[in-house]
Design a protein around this motif. Structure first.
Motif, PDB file in Angstrom:
ATOM      1  N   THR A 137      -8.821   3.256  -1.277  1.00  0.00           N
ATOM      2  CA  THR A 137      -8.904   2.258  -0.207  1.00  0.00           C
ATOM      3  C   THR A 137      -8.392   0.895  -0.686  1.00  0.00           C
ATOM      4  O   THR A 137      -8.919  -0.143  -0.285  1.00  0.00           O
ATOM      5  CB  THR A 137     -10.352   2.132   0.306  1.00  0.00           C
ATOM      6  N   LEU A 191      -3.964  -5.184  -1.289  1.00  0.00           N
ATOM      7  CA  LEU A 191      -4.705  -4.927  -0.053  1.00  0.00           C
ATOM      8  C   LEU A 191      -5.947  -4.109  -0.354  1.00  0.00           C
ATOM      9  O   LEU A 191      -5.929  -3.232  -1.206  1.00  0.00           O
ATOM     10  CB  LEU A 191      -3.832  -4.149   0.946  1.00  0.00           C
ATOM     11  N   ARG A 192      -7.014  -4.401   0.378  1.00  0.00           N
ATOM     12  CA  ARG A 192      -8.236  -3.600   0.317  1.00  0.00           C
ATOM     13  C   ARG A 192      -8.743  -3.398   1.736  1.00  0.00           C
ATOM     14  O   ARG A 192      -8.532  -4.241   2.605  1.00  0.00           O
ATOM     15  CB  ARG A 192      -9.325  -4.276  -0.522  1.00  0.00           C
ATOM     16  N   TRP A 193      -9.469  -2.286   1.962  1.00  0.00           N
ATOM     17  CA  TRP A 193     -10.024  -2.005   3.277  1.00  0.00           C
ATOM     18  C   TRP A 193     -11.170  -1.017   3.144  1.00  0.00           C
ATOM     19  O   TRP A 193     -11.384  -0.410   2.094  1.00  0.00           O
ATOM     20  CB  TRP A 193      -8.950  -1.455   4.215  1.00  0.00           C
ATOM     21  N   ILE A 233      -9.856   1.845  10.139  1.00  0.00           N
ATOM     22  CA  ILE A 233     -10.256   1.073   8.964  1.00  0.00           C
ATOM     23  C   ILE A 233     -10.775  -0.284   9.426  1.00  0.00           C
ATOM     24  O   ILE A 233     -10.498  -0.740  10.542  1.00  0.00           O
ATOM     25  CB  ILE A 233      -9.099   0.894   7.953  1.00  0.00           C
ATOM     26  N   TYR A 262      -4.148   7.613   2.788  1.00  0.00           N
ATOM     27  CA  TYR A 262      -3.698   6.312   3.269  1.00  0.00           C
ATOM     28  C   TYR A 262      -2.270   6.100   2.785  1.00  0.00           C
ATOM     29  O   TYR A 262      -1.906   6.511   1.677  1.00  0.00           O
ATOM     30  CB  TYR A 262      -4.574   5.183   2.728  1.00  0.00           C
ATOM     31  N   LEU A 282      -9.946  -5.661  12.739  1.00  0.00           N
ATOM     32  CA  LEU A 282      -9.475  -5.298  11.401  1.00  0.00           C
ATOM     33  C   LEU A 282     -10.004  -6.240  10.313  1.00  0.00           C
ATOM     34  O   LEU A 282     -10.267  -5.805   9.192  1.00  0.00           O
ATOM     35  CB  LEU A 282      -7.946  -5.301  11.399  1.00  0.00           C
ATOM     36  N   LEU A 311     -10.106  -5.395   6.321  1.00  0.00           N
ATOM     37  CA  LEU A 311      -8.835  -5.487   5.604  1.00  0.00           C
ATOM     38  C   LEU A 311      -8.684  -6.877   4.983  1.00  0.00           C
ATOM     39  O   LEU A 311      -8.871  -7.888   5.661  1.00  0.00           O
ATOM     40  CB  LEU A 311      -7.671  -5.218   6.553  1.00  0.00           C
ATOM     41  N   THR A 312      -8.365  -6.909   3.702  1.00  0.00           N
ATOM     42  CA  THR A 312      -8.118  -8.178   3.014  1.00  0.00           C
ATOM     43  C   THR A 312      -6.775  -8.129   2.312  1.00  0.00           C
ATOM     44  O   THR A 312      -6.357  -7.094   1.790  1.00  0.00           O
ATOM     45  CB  THR A 312      -9.218  -8.486   1.972  1.00  0.00           C
ATOM     46  N   TYR A 321      -1.775   0.479  11.356  1.00  0.00           N
ATOM     47  CA  TYR A 321      -2.142  -0.921  11.521  1.00  0.00           C
ATOM     48  C   TYR A 321      -1.004  -1.797  11.011  1.00  0.00           C
ATOM     49  O   TYR A 321      -0.338  -1.453  10.027  1.00  0.00           O
ATOM     50  CB  TYR A 321      -3.426  -1.233  10.760  1.00  0.00           C
ATOM     51  N   ILE A 356      -0.086  -0.091   7.514  1.00  0.00           N
ATOM     52  CA  ILE A 356      -1.072   0.776   6.858  1.00  0.00           C
ATOM     53  C   ILE A 356      -1.333   1.964   7.779  1.00  0.00           C
ATOM     54  O   ILE A 356      -1.806   1.800   8.899  1.00  0.00           O
ATOM     55  CB  ILE A 356      -2.383   0.030   6.581  1.00  0.00           C
TER      56      ILE A 356
END
Length: 363
Positions: free
Chosen positions: A273, A234-236, A140, A248, A195, A143-144, A304, A292
């Motif tokens: 995601t 979280l977003r990715w 991935i 996920y 990441l 990542l935020t 991760y 994650i």
């Protein structure tokens, strides 16, 4: 009633019909007999099983199987020595309707099977829908963590130098002399470098890059990410070119070693995601880690780690008021390192905002 001539003609025609009846629908499967058809694998071999080949006259003598990058015809398997596209050739007795096929390839391959009766007459070929062998774990990117903040630092990846901004984004810097000195002291590139999302605003000014590399330290794995509350969002993005993603999972642990079995067990995102969660069990004075896990249909996974994370719900405090001086046409502010503090924040307060305004008295 049939005449003798018609009877002989009927018998002769019957004898010339294909003796093997193979049911073309759902007769060849990749995977064990008690499971669904497998489309992806990362193993060194895989099972194949079949059914539906029947010969009422001569019975089945043996089966022939071929593995290739395409479906094979019955003549190609019957004369397999003349087909260079067959990477694996297997021959099984009629009592055997499954076999383990070696997987010495990457990418997609097809399994074709024919049956031969005791007269060595081949059936029509039956081909699988293909199986993909993938050895690359899923990855991935971008990542935020909403409202996540940390102390700015410098990190390196190969020949690239990045400023890790306070909002968990990275900005590419120029590889100046001071930046090169920092990168030489880095023994291993942190996983977080790949990441985090890249801020497109590259620092093209070498003087700015030189100043930043002189001011900030190298990123450390124990750099704390601060959150204002217990809302996790979280977003990715998925970076996967082989097998399809399976799912996920997000888990939370209180030690970095809990990535396999977190204290707050892994929760599926249903292939989404992003992940949203509010957990009252996380205290404001407890460090925790966000794990994650990404799995693909070949059975490979990557985990991760983001953290340590600390929920900081108290604002900074001040012990004294800053000193204000007026010198000619300038206003000067002064304070000590300990003037502003935060009991929950271990890092030094590195951002202070000033506001100047005019006060009007009302009579």
């Amino acid at each position: 009633m049939l005449s003798p001539f018609n009877a002989l003609f009927f018998v002769d025609l019957f004898q010339q019909l294909p003796r093997i009846n193979n049911m073309l629908e759902h007769t060849l499967f990749t995977g064990p007999e008690d499971s669904n058809d497998i489309d992806f694998t990362s193993a060194d071999s895989f099972l194949v099983h079949w059914h539906g080949f029947i010969d009422h006259e001569s019975d089945i003598k043996l089966y022939r199987l071929g593995l290739s990058h395409r479906c094979l015809g019955k003549d190609e398997l019957y004369n397999f020595t003349h087909v260079p596209d067959v990477s694996v050739y297997l021959e099984m007795p009629s009592s055997q309707q499954s076999v383990r096929v070696p997987a010495n390839f990457t990418g997609k391959r097809y399994v074709t099977v024919i049956a031969l009766n005791n007269a060595m007459e081949p059936s029509e070929a039956v081909c699988s829908d293909g199986i993909t062998r993938d050895l690359s774990p899923p990855e991935i990117r971008n990542l935020t963590l909403q409202h996540g903040r940390w102390s700015e630092s410098i990190t390196c990846s190969k020949t690239d130098v990045f400023l890790l901004e306070s909002n968990l984004q990275k900005v590419k810097l120029q590889n100046t002399k001071s930046c090169q000195l920092l990168c030489k002291s880095l023994s291993k590139t942190p996983t977080i470098v790949d990441l985090l999302p890249l801020n497109p605003e590259t620092k093209n000014d070498t003087n700015v890059s030189e100043f930043l590399c002189e001011r900030f330290q190298l990123y450390k794995n124990d750099t704390i990410v601060y959150l204002p509350n217990d809302h996790l969002y979280l977003r990715w993005d998925l970076l996967e070119t082989g097998s399809q993603v399976n799912d996920y999972f997000v888990g939370i642990g209180y030690d970095v070693t809990e990535n396999e079995s977190p204290s707050i067990a892994y929760m599926s995102t249903d292939k989404k995601t992003f992940f949203k969660m509010r957990h009252d069990a996380i205290g404001s004075n407890e460090l925790f880690y966000i794990f994650i896990k990404v799995t693909n249909k070949a059975g490979l996974n990557t985990i991760y780690t983001l953290g340590p994370v600390l929920i900081d719900q108290t604002p900074p405090l001040n012990k004294t008021l800053p000193d204000v001086f007026v010198e000619k046409d300038q206003i000067l502010f002064g304070w000590e390192d300990y003037t502003f503090y935060d009991d929950e924040q271990t890092a030094q307060i590195d951002q202070i905002y000033l506001q100047i305004g005019a006060f009007k008295s009302v009579c």
